[in-house]
Design an enzyme around this catalytic site. Structure first.
Site, PDB file in Angstrom:
ATOM      1  N   LYS A  42     -52.126-101.003 -32.709  1.00  0.00           N
ATOM      2  CA  LYS A  42     -52.767-100.116 -33.685  1.00  0.00           C
ATOM      3  C   LYS A  42     -53.823-100.879 -34.465  1.00  0.00           C
ATOM      4  O   LYS A  42     -53.520-101.906 -35.094  1.00  0.00           O
ATOM      5  CB  LYS A  42     -51.713 -99.644 -34.680  1.00  0.00           C
ATOM      6  CG  LYS A  42     -51.216 -98.245 -34.458  1.00  0.00           C
ATOM      7  CD  LYS A  42     -50.247 -97.915 -35.567  1.00  0.00           C
ATOM      8  CE  LYS A  42     -49.921 -96.470 -35.618  1.00  0.00           C
ATOM      9  NZ  LYS A  42     -48.953 -96.187 -36.691  1.00  0.00           N
TER      10      LYS A  42
HETATM   11  C1  E4P Z   1     -48.779 -92.868 -37.598  1.00  0.00           C
HETATM   12  O1  E4P Z   1     -48.927 -93.583 -36.641  1.00  0.00           O
HETATM   13  C2  E4P Z   1     -48.274 -93.319 -38.902  1.00  0.00           C
HETATM   14  O2  E4P Z   1     -47.270 -94.267 -38.683  1.00  0.00           O
HETATM   15  C3  E4P Z   1     -47.625 -92.211 -39.689  1.00  0.00           C
HETATM   16  O3  E4P Z   1     -47.655 -90.991 -39.005  1.00  0.00           O
HETATM   17  C4  E4P Z   1     -47.993 -92.136 -41.135  1.00  0.00           C
HETATM   18  O4  E4P Z   1     -47.277 -91.078 -41.736  1.00  0.00           O
HETATM   19  P1  E4P Z   1     -47.153 -90.886 -43.307  1.00  0.00           P
HETATM   20  O5  E4P Z   1     -48.457 -90.362 -43.794  1.00  0.00           O
HETATM   21  O6  E4P Z   1     -46.054 -89.889 -43.499  1.00  0.00           O
HETATM   22  O7  E4P Z   1     -46.838 -92.238 -43.880  1.00  0.00           O
END
Ligand code: E4P
Length: 302
Positions: A92
């Site tokens: 990521k």
């Molecule tokens: C995606 O890859 C992220 O890990 C995640 O969906 C973030 O979600 P949140 O906004 O609930 O922290």
């Protein structure tokens, strides 16, 4: 639509995988922090990630921790090389890693480009606009992750709503209601203006406020953000898979599926919410009560 689990909690992953409904996992530094804190810091991170990779049937997104191009490239290679023999790590990279909108603005995109050219699968994360998604896809990201729930949060913030007080993190954001209100608001503001001078109306502060209050540059929700990205990628045959991210409730999952997004990544509690329906519970209670003796005997004799 593929379903990924948005968690770094190994027990949740193992259980959901055993149900046959999970195709991959996404983590981020905050989710890893939660998993480590739950174990009071007593965790060998390398072994822990290996376990996650081993139990997951598909891609596992692992995030870098720096914001500069050089460091992110180095960290991504470390993560990929260290873990690729245990499963399918995907790295990521924030689509834009700038902390202030001035420095490091292009580092995310450069990193995505460099690593994708080297054959490392990249998940462009923290995508908040279709424009960012388009750039990430052109730079070669294998996946792009629009954060739907955070856009809903932003729109609620603009209405002055406070999370934890006016709404909970898992609450559905009723963007259709807000769209209807927006139309009525614009109508009522414009009806008070002199329509013989359209230039004045267009430039009027009240009109500007009414047209921009309930949307983020024309997008009324996280669902609309994802819908726009799906449309753009279809229009141009862009190959990156879209991961609807920052999902907070089951209704969002349904709306993402209706849009035709490739993947939704969901917290564990959303999986349960997708399964539970009060009429199903009522129905099972009735069926259990209605079992008669002659029918029961069929099962006793076997
Ligand atoms: C995606 O890859 C992220 O890990 C995640 O969906 C973030 O979600 P949140 O906004 O609930 O922290």
């Amino acid at each position: 639509m593929k379903l990924f689990l948005d968690t770094a909690e190994i027990d949740e992953i193992e259980f959901a995988v055993s149900l046959g409904v999970v195709d991959g996992v996404t983590t981020n530094p905050s989710l890893i922090k939660q998993a480590v804190e739950k174990r009071r810091g007593l965790v060998d991170m390398e072994d822990y990630i290996i376990d996650i990779l081993k139990v997951t049937p598909g891609p596992v997104s692992l995030e870098v921790i720096s914001i500069s191009y050089e460091k992110m490239v180095e960290e991504a290679i470390t993560l990929y090389e260290r873990f690729k023999k245990y499963g399918h790590p995907v790295i990521k990279i924030p689509v834009c890693s700038s902390l202030d909108g001035v420095n490091n603005v292009y580092d995310g995109l450069k990193t995505i480009r460099e690593l994708s050219n080297r054959g490392i699968p990249i998940n462009a994360t923290l995508v908040m606009s279709p424009e960012q998604a388009l750039l990430a896809a052109k730079a070669g990201a294998a996946y792009v992750s629009p954060f739907a729930g955070r856009i809903d949060d932003y729109l609620r913030d603009r209405l002055g709503m406070k999370r934890g007080i006016d709404y909970q993190k898992s609450d559905y954001y009723d963007f259709n209601l807000m769209k209807n209100i927006e139309d009525k608001l614009i109508d009522s503001v414009i009806s008070l203006k002199d329509l013989n001078d359209l230039r004045e109306v267009y430039m009027d502060d009240e009109v500007k406020r009414a047209t921009s209050l309930l949307n983020d540059k024309g997008l009324h929700s996280g669902v609309e953000l994802v819908r726009s990205i799906v449309t753009i990628f279809k229009n141009y045959g862009l190959k990156s898979e879209i991961i609807a991210s920052s999902i907070r409730n089951a209704r969002q999952v349904r709306e993402m599926a209706e849009i035709g997004v490739d993947i939704a990544t969901i917290p564990f509690y959303v999986l349960k919410e997708m399964l539970i329906h009060h009429k199903t519970i009522e129905g099972i209670n009735d069926f259990v009560k209605d079992v008669v003796e002659p029918y029961k005997r069929i099962f006793q004799y076997r």
